[in-house]
Design a protein around this motif. Structure first.
Motif, PDB file in Angstrom:
ATOM      1  N   GLN A  73       0.828  -1.207   0.000  1.00 15.28           N
ATOM      2  CA  GLN A  73       0.000   0.000   0.000  1.00 15.28           C
ATOM      3  C   GLN A  73       0.865   1.261   0.000  1.00 15.28           C
ATOM      4  O   GLN A  73       0.556   2.230  -0.691  1.00 15.28           O
ATOM      5  N   ARG A  76       2.185   1.754  -3.570  1.00 20.25           N
ATOM      6  CA  ARG A  76       1.143   2.223  -4.491  1.00 20.25           C
ATOM      7  C   ARG A  76       0.812   3.692  -4.249  1.00 20.25           C
ATOM      8  O   ARG A  76       0.683   4.476  -5.190  1.00 20.25           O
ATOM      9  N   ALA A  77       0.673   4.066  -2.968  1.00 17.23           N
ATOM     10  CA  ALA A  77       0.344   5.457  -2.632  1.00 17.23           C
ATOM     11  C   ALA A  77       1.475   6.399  -3.035  1.00 17.23           C
ATOM     12  O   ALA A  77       1.231   7.488  -3.568  1.00 17.23           O
ATOM     13  N   GLY A  79       3.703   5.913  -5.407  1.00 19.25           N
ATOM     14  CA  GLY A  79       3.695   5.988  -6.862  1.00 19.25           C
ATOM     15  C   GLY A  79       2.630   6.945  -7.376  1.00 19.25           C
ATOM     16  O   GLY A  79       2.877   7.742  -8.294  1.00 19.25           O
ATOM     17  N   GLU A  80       1.459   6.896  -6.762  1.00 19.20           N
ATOM     18  CA  GLU A  80       0.367   7.806  -7.160  1.00 19.20           C
ATOM     19  C   GLU A  80       0.765   9.256  -6.901  1.00 19.20           C
ATOM     20  O   GLU A  80       0.537  10.137  -7.737  1.00 19.20           O
ATOM     21  N   THR A  81       1.383   9.518  -5.768  1.00 20.00           N
ATOM     22  CA  THR A  81       1.831  10.879  -5.449  1.00 20.00           C
ATOM     23  C   THR A  81       2.883  11.355  -6.450  1.00 20.00           C
ATOM     24  O   THR A  81       2.830  12.494  -6.917  1.00 20.00           O
ATOM     25  N   ARG A  83       3.276  10.393  -9.538  1.00 14.14           N
ATOM     26  CA  ARG A  83       2.598  10.685 -10.819  1.00 14.14           C
ATOM     27  C   ARG A  83       1.847  12.009 -10.750  1.00 14.14           C
ATOM     28  O   ARG A  83       1.916  12.827 -11.669  1.00 14.14           O
ATOM     29  N   LYS A  84       1.140  12.248  -9.647  1.00 13.83           N
ATOM     30  CA  LYS A  84       0.384  13.504  -9.486  1.00 13.83           C
ATOM     31  C   LYS A  84       1.303  14.713  -9.487  1.00 13.83           C
ATOM     32  O   LYS A  84       0.902  15.803  -9.909  1.00 13.83           O
ATOM     33  N   GLU A 106       4.936  -2.080  -7.672  1.00 19.44           N
ATOM     34  CA  GLU A 106       3.755  -1.478  -7.032  1.00 19.44           C
ATOM     35  C   GLU A 106       3.713   0.044  -7.213  1.00 19.44           C
ATOM     36  O   GLU A 106       2.652   0.645  -7.194  1.00 19.44           O
ATOM     37  N   ARG A 108       4.225   1.523  -9.930  1.00 21.89           N
ATOM     38  CA  ARG A 108       3.580   1.681 -11.245  1.00 21.89           C
ATOM     39  C   ARG A 108       4.063   2.943 -11.958  1.00 21.89           C
ATOM     40  O   ARG A 108       3.278   3.754 -12.442  1.00 21.89           O
ATOM     41  N   LEU A 109       5.383   3.061 -12.022  1.00 23.24           N
ATOM     42  CA  LEU A 109       5.997   4.236 -12.659  1.00 23.24           C
ATOM     43  C   LEU A 109       6.711   3.887 -13.964  1.00 23.24           C
ATOM     44  O   LEU A 109       7.412   4.714 -14.520  1.00 23.24           O
TER      45      LEU A 109
END
Length: 190
Positions: A73, A76-77, A79-81, A83-84, A106, A108-109
């Motif tokens: 987790q 994933r979090a 990676g999302e940050t 990307r944002k 995880e 995802r970059l």
């Protein structure tokens, strides 16, 4: 009493090893990462335990210390940050240990590439100098517009940067004119 003193020392040790002029978890750290020549090295996300089991086998995750659900987790979090924040990576390189490969995936970059220079030398510190030199050579060969994320272990990160990272922590760095690594920022996974 001695045990408490050691806990306090190790709690502050990562901060003590950071160079004085770094940017940590602020809006500015993302701008720093976007600068030309700034790369990142990350300690794998949370993987309970210490070191690896005695029967460790490269390529067999069932013999290794692995990420738990929290670690997955976190990755994933994070990676999302990333990307944002608009960080565009040229490549993601990882240690061949499962906890690092899983962290990198995880995130995802992008496609994850194995890089043996990132493999842990926790059990055998005699590899530290050669592996760190190989990693520095890899970094020195990067083009000026490349932006790389390396996913590795505490010992590798500390050998390269002098920073003792927490699980999931990212250390931003650049290669100085003298060929030495300069830490320019940190990003925590929380």
């Amino acid at each position: 009493m001695l045990s408490r003193a050691f806990k306090v020392l190790f709690m502050w040790l990562p901060l003590a090893l950071l160079p004085a002029k770094t940017v940590a978890n602020s809006e500015n750290v993302w701008a720093v990462w976007k600068q030309e020549g700034v790369h990142a090295i990350m300690r794998h996300a949370t993987a309970p335990g210490f070191g690896d089991p005695a029967h460790f086998t490269l390529g067999r995750c069932d013999t290794q210390r692995n990420l738990n659900d929290t670690g997955r987790q976190e990755a994933r979090a994070l990676g999302e940050t990333i990307r944002k924040q608009g960080i565009a990576l040229s490549a993601v390189y990882s240690s061949q240990w499962c906890r690092c490969l899983d962290t990198a995936k995880e995130l995802r970059l992008g496609k994850v590439q194995e890089l043996p220079a990132l493999n842990s030398f926790f059990r055998d510190r005699s590899h530290s100098e050669n592996q760190t030199a190989a990693l520095k050579k890899h970094i020195a060969a990067l083009g000026p517009t490349e932006k790389i994320l390396y996913v590795t272990h505490q010992v590798n990160t500390t050998a390269l940067t002098g920073v003792y990272p927490a699980s999931g922590q990212i250390i931003l760095f650049k290669l100085g004119q003298n060929g030495e690594i300069q830490v320019v920022g940190t990003i925590n996974s929380d």
